[in-house]
Design an enzyme around this catalytic site. Structure first.
Site, PDB file in Angstrom:
ATOM      1  N   SER A  60       1.009  -1.012  -0.439  1.00  0.00           N
ATOM      2  CA  SER A  60       0.197   0.037  -0.397  1.00  0.00           C
ATOM      3  C   SER A  60       0.758   0.917  -0.091  1.00  0.00           C
ATOM      4  O   SER A  60      -0.321   2.234  -0.427  1.00  0.00           O
ATOM      5  CB  SER A  60      -1.286  -0.353   1.554  1.00  0.00           C
ATOM      6  OG  SER A  60      -2.129  -0.640   0.768  1.00  0.00           O
ATOM      7  N   LYS A  63       0.245   3.639  -2.720  1.00  0.00           N
ATOM      8  CA  LYS A  63      -0.844   4.409  -2.636  1.00  0.00           C
ATOM      9  C   LYS A  63      -0.527   5.737  -2.784  1.00  0.00           C
ATOM     10  O   LYS A  63      -0.890   6.374  -3.661  1.00  0.00           O
ATOM     11  CB  LYS A  63      -1.636   3.953  -1.675  1.00  0.00           C
ATOM     12  CG  LYS A  63      -2.327   3.156  -1.897  1.00  0.00           C
ATOM     13  CD  LYS A  63      -3.646   2.331  -1.036  1.00  0.00           C
ATOM     14  CE  LYS A  63      -4.057   1.234  -1.583  1.00  0.00           C
ATOM     15  NZ  LYS A  63      -4.273   0.246  -0.395  1.00  0.00           N
ATOM     16  N   TYR A 188      -1.643  -1.841 -10.347  1.00  0.00           N
ATOM     17  CA  TYR A 188      -1.589  -1.718  -9.153  1.00  0.00           C
ATOM     18  C   TYR A 188      -0.558  -2.976  -9.068  1.00  0.00           C
ATOM     19  O   TYR A 188      -0.502  -2.609  -7.676  1.00  0.00           O
ATOM     20  CB  TYR A 188      -3.561  -1.752  -9.044  1.00  0.00           C
ATOM     21  CG  TYR A 188      -4.128  -1.895  -8.323  1.00  0.00           C
ATOM     22  CD1 TYR A 188      -3.619  -0.480  -6.875  1.00  0.00           C
ATOM     23  CD2 TYR A 188      -3.887  -2.756  -6.765  1.00  0.00           C
ATOM     24  CE1 TYR A 188      -4.037  -0.586  -5.459  1.00  0.00           C
ATOM     25  CE2 TYR A 188      -3.933  -3.099  -5.597  1.00  0.00           C
ATOM     26  CZ  TYR A 188      -4.201  -1.551  -5.173  1.00  0.00           C
ATOM     27  OH  TYR A 188      -4.441  -1.908  -3.896  1.00  0.00           O
ATOM     28  N   TYR A 240      -4.269   3.251   7.818  1.00  0.00           N
ATOM     29  CA  TYR A 240      -5.743   2.435   7.479  1.00  0.00           C
ATOM     30  C   TYR A 240      -7.191   2.729   9.071  1.00  0.00           C
ATOM     31  O   TYR A 240      -6.878   4.201   8.436  1.00  0.00           O
ATOM     32  CB  TYR A 240      -5.484   0.802   7.790  1.00  0.00           C
ATOM     33  CG  TYR A 240      -3.929   0.199   6.817  1.00  0.00           C
ATOM     34  CD1 TYR A 240      -4.435   0.185   5.506  1.00  0.00           C
ATOM     35  CD2 TYR A 240      -2.971  -0.047   7.400  1.00  0.00           C
ATOM     36  CE1 TYR A 240      -3.888  -0.093   4.889  1.00  0.00           C
ATOM     37  CE2 TYR A 240      -2.018  -1.097   6.553  1.00  0.00           C
ATOM     38  CZ  TYR A 240      -2.310  -0.942   4.938  1.00  0.00           C
ATOM     39  OH  TYR A 240      -1.526  -1.275   4.390  1.00  0.00           O
ATOM     40  N   VAL A 258       1.068  -3.919   3.514  1.00  0.00           N
ATOM     41  CA  VAL A 258       0.752  -5.168   4.554  1.00  0.00           C
ATOM     42  C   VAL A 258       1.987  -6.145   4.133  1.00  0.00           C
ATOM     43  O   VAL A 258       2.159  -7.424   4.556  1.00  0.00           O
ATOM     44  CB  VAL A 258      -0.496  -6.117   4.116  1.00  0.00           C
ATOM     45  CG1 VAL A 258      -1.884  -4.672   4.150  1.00  0.00           C
ATOM     46  CG2 VAL A 258      -0.528  -5.935   2.749  1.00  0.00           C
TER      47      VAL A 258
HETATM   48  N1  GLU Z   1      -1.237  -4.399  -2.677  1.00  0.00           N
HETATM   49  C1  GLU Z   1      -2.375  -5.287  -1.434  1.00  0.00           C
HETATM   50  C2  GLU Z   1      -4.235  -5.402  -1.633  1.00  0.00           C
HETATM   51  O1  GLU Z   1      -4.290  -4.475  -2.515  1.00  0.00           O
HETATM   52  C3  GLU Z   1      -1.945  -3.862  -1.010  1.00  0.00           C
HETATM   53  C4  GLU Z   1      -2.802  -3.567   0.347  1.00  0.00           C
HETATM   54  C5  GLU Z   1      -2.351  -2.688   1.334  1.00  0.00           C
HETATM   55  O2  GLU Z   1      -0.937  -3.058   1.687  1.00  0.00           O
HETATM   56  O3  GLU Z   1      -2.384  -2.272   2.274  1.00  0.00           O
HETATM   57  O4  GLU Z   1      -4.457  -5.836  -0.773  1.00  0.00           O
END
Ligand code: GLU
Length: 304
Positions: A60, A63, A188, A240, A258
């Site tokens: 993430s 992002k 993504y 989060y 994650v």
């Molecule tokens: N590639 C992961 C997903 O989209 C990233 C999630 C994350 O790190 O929060 O589920």
């Protein structure tokens, strides 16, 4: 500083026993839960401790990179016409968005649905070019020309990422994705699968801490007002649905993933990269948050 990092890391090592390594992307489940590393990049030099050079996938923490480049390409106002900046209080992969979907102000760029939408705002003739631009930009802001995709993690997420697929089609249904959903999701997934280490994350943090100026070259890579915007979004929603708690206990802009990474920045002072893969229920690294709490307290990093 070096002494502080060594001590904090050793004191927090026991927290690697708490939480769980993510396994919903099967390949992530192979992560070594005992690993723990920290890296601080400052104007006075770099300091690091533990497994700072162990590679892991960025997840993430891609992002804010989508957001940085989408804002570079379109400006803050246009991006805000597509996604909002209010914290959702929902898990990162939430799908319970009320119909008529996508009251855009409810789609935050730090949760999956908003990040997929923002990824699509990165300008490119096609998704191959979109990925090439994102990879190039990430190599630039980390100062690491060797960054590559972890093919196993990418394949694993592509095979199992059906919830993200559902989010993509929900966006498409609301006219928020132009072109192929599958191709955009490939971008993504590939960006989430970039292999990084704590130094790479600390360098991104340092760029944001310096409001967009590259420490080595003095070049303004992103304009100050865009860096301020990104930091504000990270502060309110980078951790989060634990972002509020993190604001009170650590108090600096940060984004977790994650894979066990956390990228944090203390404006005007330093960028920080953290790695420890055992996560709490919200998806944040348990030992990572503990290290940041300690560091913030000892060095008075909270921006509040
Ligand atoms: N590639 C992961 C997903 O989209 C990233 C999630 C994350 O790190 O929060 O589920």
């Amino acid at each position: 500083m070096q002494e502080i990092l060594n001590r904090i890391l050793e004191d927090c090592r026991r927290y690697t026993l708490e939480g769980e390594v993510a396994s919903y992307i099967p390949e992530l489940g192979k992560g070594n839960r005992e690993a723990i590393g920290i890296y601080a990049a400052t104007d006075e030099g770099d300091f690091f401790a533990g497994d700072w050079d162990e590679p892991f996938t960025i997840q993430s923490i891609a992002k804010p990179i989508f957001l940085m480049l989408a804002v570079r390409d379109n400006g803050i106002d246009v991006v805000k016409q597509h996604v909002g900046v209010e914290a959702t209080g929902k898990p990162f992969n939430a799908i319970d968005y009320a119909e008529p979907l996508l009251l855009r102000e409810h789609i935050n760029p730090m949760v999956n649905i908003g990040a997929i939408a923002v990824c699509g705002l990165v300008k490119a003739a096609d998704n191959r070019e979109r990925f090439a631009r994102l990879l190039d930009f990430t190599r630039r802001i980390t100062g690491n020309p060797d960054l590559e995709v972890d093919q196993e993690v990418y394949d694993s997420e592509k095979k199992t990422g059906n919830k993200n697929r559902a989010l993509g089609y929900l966006l498409k249904n609301s006219g928020m994705i132009y072109g192929s959903v599958e191709d955009l999701l490939d971008v993504y997934f590939a960006m989430c699968s970039l292999k990084v280490n704590c130094r790479d994350l600390a360098r991104i943090g340092l760029l944001l801490a310096a409001h967009g100026t590259d420490r080595e070259t003095g070049e303004q890579i992103i304009p100050r007002e865009e860096a301020v915007f990104i930091n504000a979004v990270l502060m309110t929603s980078g951790m989060y649905d634990g972002s509020g708690e993190f604001a009170t206990t650590v108090g600096i802009p940060a984004k977790s993933g994650v894979g066990g990474g956390i990228m944090a920045d203390c404006p005007g002072r330093m960028g920080i990269g953290i790695f420890s893969p055992a996560l709490d229920k919200k998806g944040n690294s348990v030992a990572g948050i503990k290290m940041l709490e300690r560091l913030s307290r000892e060095m008075q990093l909270s921006i509040f």
